[in-house]
Motif scaffolding. Sequence first.
Motif, short mmCIF file in Angstrom:
data_model
loop_
_atom_site.label_atom_id
_atom_site.label_comp_id
_atom_site.label_asym_id
_atom_site.label_seq_id
_atom_site.Cartn_x
_atom_site.Cartn_y
_atom_site.Cartn_z
N PRO A 1 -6.42 4.69 6.63
CA PRO A 1 -5.95 4.25 5.22
C PRO A 1 -7.22 4.19 4.43
O PRO A 1 -8.48 3.82 5.02
N ASP B 1 -4.47 -7.47 15.80
CA ASP B 1 -5.03 -7.10 14.43
C ASP B 1 -5.39 -8.40 13.62
O ASP B 1 -4.40 -9.12 13.16
N PHE C 1 0.87 -1.22 0.07
CA PHE C 1 -0.10 -0.15 -0.17
C PHE C 1 0.98 1.41 -0.01
O PHE C 1 2.08 1.09 0.25
N THR C 2 0.33 2.48 -0.20
CA THR C 2 1.00 3.52 0.11
C THR C 2 0.41 4.44 1.35
O THR C 2 -0.45 4.04 1.70
N GLN D 1 0.18 9.78 7.45
CA GLN D 1 1.39 9.04 7.69
C GLN D 1 2.68 9.70 7.13
O GLN D 1 3.63 9.95 7.79
N GLY E 1 -6.16 1.65 14.09
CA GLY E 1 -6.24 1.33 12.74
C GLY E 1 -5.64 2.37 11.65
O GLY E 1 -5.71 2.18 10.53
N SER E 2 -5.02 3.50 12.51
CA SER E 2 -4.59 4.51 11.50
C SER E 2 -3.21 4.17 10.91
O SER E 2 -2.78 4.71 10.08
N GLY E 3 -2.52 3.04 11.26
CA GLY E 3 -1.54 2.79 10.78
C GLY E 3 -0.24 3.31 11.28
O GLY E 3 0.72 3.79 10.80
N LYS E 4 0.05 3.05 12.59
CA LYS E 4 1.17 3.65 13.32
C LYS E 4 2.42 2.88 13.12
O LYS E 4 3.64 3.21 13.18
N THR E 5 2.04 1.56 13.31
CA THR E 5 3.20 0.44 13.08
C THR E 5 4.39 0.83 12.22
O THR E 5 5.24 0.73 12.11
N ARG F 1 -11.37 1.76 4.20
CA ARG F 1 -11.71 1.37 5.41
C ARG F 1 -13.04 1.76 5.37
O ARG F 1 -13.75 2.89 5.39
N ARG G 1 -10.98 -4.03 10.30
CA ARG G 1 -9.80 -3.87 9.80
C ARG G 1 -9.61 -4.46 8.25
O ARG G 1 -8.41 -4.36 7.74
#
Length: 688
Positions: free
Chosen positions: A448, A553, A263-264, A269, A295-299, A451, A582
């Motif tokens: 992302p 997740d 994904f981009t 982010q 779910g905002s994509g912190k990792t 969703r 998710r």
Amino acid sequence: MHAALTTLKGVGPALVQKLARLRLENVEDLLFLLPLRYEDRTTVRRIGELLPGTRSLVCGEVLLAETVFRGRRSLLVRIADGSGQLTLRFFHFSAQQQAQFRPGVHIACFGDARLGSAGMEMVHPEYRIIRDGNNPLASDTLTPIYPITDGVPQGRMRSLASQAVAIMRRSPPAELLPDSLRNELDMPTLAEALSYLHHPPVDADLTLLATGTHPCQQRLAFEELLAHYLSLRNLRRLASQEKSPALPDDAGLHHRFLSSLPFTMTGAQSRVIEEILADLRKAQPMMRLIQGDVGSGKTVVAAMACLQAIGSGRQAAVMAPTELLAEQHLQSFQSWFEPLDIEPCWLAGSQRAAARRESLAAIADGTARLVIGTHALFQDGVDFHGLGLIVIDEQHRFGVHQRMALRDKGADGLGQPHQLVMTATPIPRTLAMAAYADLDTSIIDELPPGRQPVTTVALPESRREQVIERVREACAKGQQAYWVCPLIEESELLDFQAAELSHAQLSAALPELQVGLVHGRMKGPARDLVMRAFKAGELHLLVATTVIEVGVDVPNASLMIIENAERMGLSQLHQLRGRVGRGAAQSHCVLLYKQPLGKIAKSRLGVLRDTNDGFIVAQRDLELRGPGELLGTRQTGLPQYRIADLARDGELMPKVQKTAQTILRENPATASALVRRWIADAGRYGKV
Ligand code: ADP
Ligand code: MG
């Protein structure tokens, strides 16, 4: 003002010990122990006009006093003031007391009026005999009611506080707020505010006082918030004087990483990544907090930071609060970094001795470029090799002092590691200002794409059967579901539905499904086994306590049932709900509640139905339950305020922040004086 308590009249060593229970150590402490509430004893009420349920002061002449035995020995005293009669009822009394109430004696009494069998009465009122026409209970100011402790009755506290106020009036404490600010905000001086709050005049606005919004209370809250803010900023300042390795380079890793991702990055982010990378290039420690909804994509943002450290020849460490979450990160990083030939090194408490030794050796000699684990990472015996960056996930479980300890632990001859903390509990801005003033903040405020918001409904327990059918249908379509219960055992006290019971019932009702169970009392490995089976799709339905709250997740899970939802905090419910939604499938969350549902509970569940925005949920949670619940005060080490209340006074924060900047710039000595005045363990925050 810092005089010992023993300098006050009537205070000996025994009383000093008791007062210590109220955290009172000197005369100044007494001043800052404000009344909990006030009583109006300024007006003597006519007995004939007493209203049941009101606390009132009356005076009257004793008509008769008698001991009666009706089930229980009691003393009844009848008094009258010409407008009516009142019965005083005592269950505990001495012979001397009884003898005082001779007919014809005048007494004043203060208590709760209620309608008894013999007309208006007061049970165990405060009372005094009136001599020479003076009413000893009447007061020309409102009467303060203080917090008390065993062996220190209200009257004693009141007299101690009065003595402290008298001393203060002779030698007022230093005024530390700048005049310009006090003028601008129309604030009283500290001495005026304290004096007013201990002895408010007859015409004081009791409603304002009761809600803590009186200008004198706000004045103190402001100063207290300011002191705490200054202490945290000071920590920040001290940290920025430390050295950290500048991490300028990613050795092309970023590019390779981004092009291998399926994904981009979202705009949010990318923006946050830029903020982090700019910090990392500096030779001062980064102390940054990423806030982002579930779910905002912190990792993946953290992964970019790690690559910057690794590309600069430094080690990176990622720490999660539970083994399960750490393992999930391990899996993500393993698959993300495989094309880059970076193999994460695992370190956790449950590891076998041999594997642990191997990890420790790799960490120590630098073969391990990325280390992932639990707080085991920072226990003795772990010896990093040029640690450049620490990432802490779900940071609201770690407090400010733990954050500092971690930094120190990771420090080596080349300086302290940079620190990146991530939290999925969105915190309202004003609260974040107070709680995380030692950190810089980045916010990922975008999910992302693709969703679908989780649809939320609230249903009464009585619809359980239908809800079970819904689970059956979803799982038949290949989806997975969570069933969350608040406690693991039937509790008579709380009437919670037990997870174990639910598990048995659901297994029986859904024989065609594989139903798993996880709860907090399971040992880590046993719990992880179940979670892994669920992740792998071997279980259709997972019955769980709130242990699954953070971070887990499983994209294929698209249905969540939460039992006894009315008992849980909004933020917690929002976190739980974030476990679904998710994947690509439309996800649903069913909040089951026990009837009858109160009005507040109803509006709380309504918030979740109406919004999927964690910041809005958090704001409402703050209003409804206060900051301690929201942040988990005990774990965070969020300051325990004496007077301020972030739910009530949060809106002072922007002004507090501005004032702090001015003070630090123009008058740092005032900053230290403020911190010393308000913060008991000021030493822990470093010299200001
Ligand atoms: P959280 O912020 O709650 O920790 P995660 O980092 O676990 O969220 O990300 C949730 C999921 O979204 C993961 O499966 C992750 O791979 C995915 N993800 C992250 N960023 C994006 C993106 N920009 N586009 C699509 N999916 C993404
Ligand atoms: Mg996460």
